[in-house]
Design a protein around this motif. Structure first.
Motif, PDB file in Angstrom:
ATOM      1  N   VAL A   1       0.757  -1.169   0.365  1.00 29.10           N
ATOM      2  CA  VAL A   1      -0.145   0.063  -0.164  1.00 29.10           C
ATOM      3  C   VAL A   1       1.081   1.180  -0.146  1.00 29.10           C
TER       4      VAL A   1
ATOM      5  N   SER B   1      -7.887   0.373  -6.091  1.00 32.83           N
ATOM      6  CA  SER B   1      -7.057   0.914  -6.001  1.00 32.83           C
ATOM      7  C   SER B   1      -5.887   0.427  -4.686  1.00 32.83           C
ATOM      8  N   TRP B   2      -4.298  -0.074  -4.636  1.00 33.56           N
ATOM      9  CA  TRP B   2      -4.144  -0.738  -3.007  1.00 33.56           C
ATOM     10  C   TRP B   2      -4.424   0.168  -1.865  1.00 33.56           C
ATOM     11  N   GLY B   3      -4.904   1.821  -2.591  1.00 34.87           N
ATOM     12  CA  GLY B   3      -5.048   2.240  -1.492  1.00 34.87           C
ATOM     13  C   GLY B   3      -6.452   3.103  -0.973  1.00 34.87           C
ATOM     14  N   GLN B   4      -7.387   2.478  -1.950  1.00 37.13           N
ATOM     15  CA  GLN B   4      -8.861   2.113  -1.176  1.00 37.13           C
ATOM     16  C   GLN B   4      -9.215   0.961  -1.296  1.00 37.13           C
TER      17      GLN B   4
ATOM     18  N   PRO C   1       0.069   3.369  -3.517  1.00 35.86           N
ATOM     19  CA  PRO C   1      -0.803   3.423  -3.223  1.00 35.86           C
ATOM     20  C   PRO C   1      -2.356   2.938  -4.476  1.00 35.86           C
ATOM     21  N   ASP C   2      -1.881   4.194  -5.633  1.00 34.82           N
ATOM     22  CA  ASP C   2      -2.660   4.227  -6.569  1.00 34.82           C
ATOM     23  C   ASP C   2      -2.773   3.587  -7.436  1.00 34.82           C
TER      24      ASP C   2
ATOM     25  N   GLU D   1      -8.238   1.303   2.834  1.00 34.35           N
ATOM     26  CA  GLU D   1      -9.132   1.989   3.873  1.00 34.35           C
ATOM     27  C   GLU D   1      -9.747   0.936   4.746  1.00 34.35           C
TER      28      GLU D   1
END
Length: 624
Positions: free
Chosen positions: A23, A51-54, A27-28, A57
């Motif tokens: 992440v 995405s990895w960031g989403q 992240p994107d 979360e």
């Protein structure tokens, strides 16, 4: 020390730590794709991305939500769901909370589900829907330690103090993270490599399932070892439909996190054909039954197109097999997959007529498939290889975190399961049993020290129960399960799975076959036919309008199958030949307990259920 050794030996203690690293690094970048019904409610699904960031979360919110419910490190959280994006997010959330996932197949009945929840001492159950929740409600009195159920799909579910939705859990977790932003980082940082990460209950071809204890280090090792093979890259798109409750599906998520490629997730088997052209995967994993069904479907379609079309298909199938065998043999000897000019010319024509259409049906971008769980019939493997769909067979068990061997890319050899993953040791015992040792081997069976001692030696060697042979250059060939080998009354040893695999490669209508003959004076077979394929054949052969049971009971069908049995027998030793067979009135299935959720045959169950048919075949014969 080589780069590969460095990569594996310097691994972090957990996949949760690997996930945090992934992440932070990308992240994107797109991580997952998953289907949602389109707004109109009909036609093909829409596909969404995370995405990895989403994804992180949601994973962190699930982890924090579980901590809010009182889940402590190493405590078990059960997951009863089909393969979907929420399965992966929940599993990562459980690991990021420092807890351990107990996997439960959604097909598991209420009684066995309750046994798994109780035996594992699971505190929370994450259930897919109302049907999975109902099993826990029915058996709640037997599960005093189960404090909460979290439901992924809330349709038809009434929440209560102990029942909440996944959405509610994530909201609780997000609120906790607003007050304690470092909570997940601290939990993940405290995970040790020996801490329990996953408890997978073997579906068991005999007896009660056993809980296989797989610590965090197993998955971290698997992630690094899979990456070290070079078989996957950050540019790949994986289509993941295998059951994530099974170790084969689960290990694919670890490799993806290490490499960072996209995974499209949808466990609906009936959607595979529809999804492939949409997802356009570069690789996917499957079990042999899927390749057998595709092969049988293509053969049946060609037959339905008339005699000329079927002859073209049969010719093209023969060319594909010859092309694959010659090119693999040449690659082994010279390092170049060359073929004689004449064979190459025939292959080019067959490619235009047959193979290219087959590759398009797989999405047109498929670089390779990984096959595991049970052996793939070599003739089916050679057909796909010659058609440009490269099936890399691999080998492993729940007890070895799924991936112990895999075929090495271009140098793959059909009929073998390839070479050991970096870090995995292998040796063949005096009786032919395959022994494994390495960082992927389980800690043991949950609460069963005696059973653990039966298979795991003090120096780390694990007894797989499989019989195999190693080539001089390290390729492994599995010949049978040790417990499946049987001896005829004439003293000849028979490897039934080898015969069963051979039959699947000659008969396009078979779905399942069981070869029987222990302590008998000849071999017999119980054969179940593939409903779609055989009903198509029935339509063309004057049996249209009849039910499946009527078709398989007809003299015409028996005579047709008998022709394929004779073809099989021509390639067998005399004592291996099938002297008699019976067609089953229905296919074998998971619901009747005849095959496991990973599609392995439960021999004792089938032999018990159809004991009458077996005895009928031996009636009047003299037994030694």
């Amino acid at each position: 020390m080589s780069d590969t050794q460095t990569l594996i030996e310097n691994r972090p203690p957990s996949v949760a730590a690997l996930f945090l690293e992934r992440v932070a690094a990308t992240p994107d970048a797109e991580a997952y794709r998953y289907p949602v019904p389109n707004a109109a409610g009909e036609g093909p699904d829409d596909w969404k991305s995370l995405s990895w960031g989403q994804a992180a979360e949601r994973v962190y919110a699930i982890a924090a939500g579980l901590i809010e419910l009182g889940v402590q490190p190493e405590q078990r959280v059960a997951l009863a769901s089909s393969t979907r994006i929420e399965w992966i997010l929940a599993d990562l959330g459980i690991m990021c909370a420092g807890a351990a996932t107990t996997t439960v197949y959604p097909q598991t009945n209420a009684e066995e589900s309750a046994f798994i929840l109780s035996d594992s001492d699971s505190r929370v159950l994450i259930a897919e829907d109302a049907a999975q929740l109902a099993k826990a409600v029915e058996k709640r009195a037997e599960l005093p330690d189960l404090t909460h159920v979290v439901v992924i799909d809330p349709a038809g579910v009434e929440t209560a103090d102990w029942i909440l939705t996944l959405d509610e859990l994530e909201k609780r977790g997000a609120a906790r993270l607003e007050k304690d932003a470092d909570l997940i980082k601290e939990r993940v940082g405290a995970i040790t490599k020996d801490q329990l990460a996953t408890l997978i209950y073997t579906s068991g071809t005999t007896g009660r399932p056993k809980g296989v204890r797989l610590p965090h280090d197993n998955w971290s090792y698997m992630a690094k070892a899979i990456a070290a093979t070079g078989l996957i890259s950050a540019e790949d798109v994986q289509y993941l439909w295998l059951p994530l409750a099974h170790v084969f599906g689960k290990v694919l998520t670890s490799g993806q996190i290490e490499v960072g490629h996209v995974t499209a997730v949808d466990g609906r088997v009936d959607k595979i054909i529809e999804n492939l052209p949409v997802v356009q995967p570069t690789y996917m994993a499957a079990v042999p039954r899927i390749f057998e069904k595709v092969y049988n479907g293509v053969a049946a379609k060609a037959r339905a197109g008339g005699g000329a079309k079927y002859k073209i298909f049969q010719w093209a199938a023969g060319v594909a097999r010859e092309y694959a065998k010659v090119s693999q043999d040449n690659f082994r000897r010279t390092g170049t997959a060359s073929v004689p000019f004449g064979l190459g010319a025939k292959h080019k024509v067959a490619d235009a007529l047959v193979y290219s259409k087959l590759r398009d049906a797989f999405g047109g971008r498929l670089r390779a498939c990984v096959s595991g769980s049970v052996a793939l019939a070599p003739e089916i493997g050679y057909f796909f290889a010659g058609a440009g769909i490269h099936i890399l067979e691999g080998y492993g068990l729940t007890e070895s975190s799924a991936a112990s061997f895999v075929n090495p890319g271009e140098a793959y050899r059909t009929g073998t399961v390839g070479k050991p993953l970096p870090g995995c040791e292998v040796r063949i015992a005096d009786d032919g049993e395959i022994l494994l040792r390495g960082p992927g081997i389980m800690e043991g069976y949950h609460g069963l020290p005696e059973k653990t001692a039966e298979v795991l030696e003090p120096d780390g060697w694990f007894h797989t129960g499989d019989i195999g042979e190693l080539s001089p250059d390290g390729y492994l060939r599995i010949t049978d399960r040790k417990k499946d080998l049987f001896k005829t009354s004439g003293g000849k040893y028979i490897a039934p799975t080898e015969i069963e695999g051979s039959f699947k490669s000659v008969c396009p209508y078979v779905s399942n076959i069981l070869v029987h003959g222990a302590d008998r004076n000849f071999c017999t077979a119980l054969i179940a036919l593939d409903e779609v394929a055989i009903m198509g054949w029935a339509e063309e052969n004057g049996l249209g309008g009849k039910s499946y049971a009527e078709v398989v009971a007809s003299a015409e069908t028996v005579a047709m199958v008998e022709g394929y049995v004779k073809q099989l027998n021509e390639g067998l030793q005399r004592w291996q030949t099938i002297k008699k067979f019976r067609l089953l009135p229905r296919d074998l299935d998971v619901e009747h307990g005849e095959i496991t959720p990973s599609l392995k045959l439960k021999r004792p169950v089938v032999e018990r259920e159809y004991a009458g048919l077996l005895e009928e075949m031996y009636a009047g014969t003299r037994e030694a």
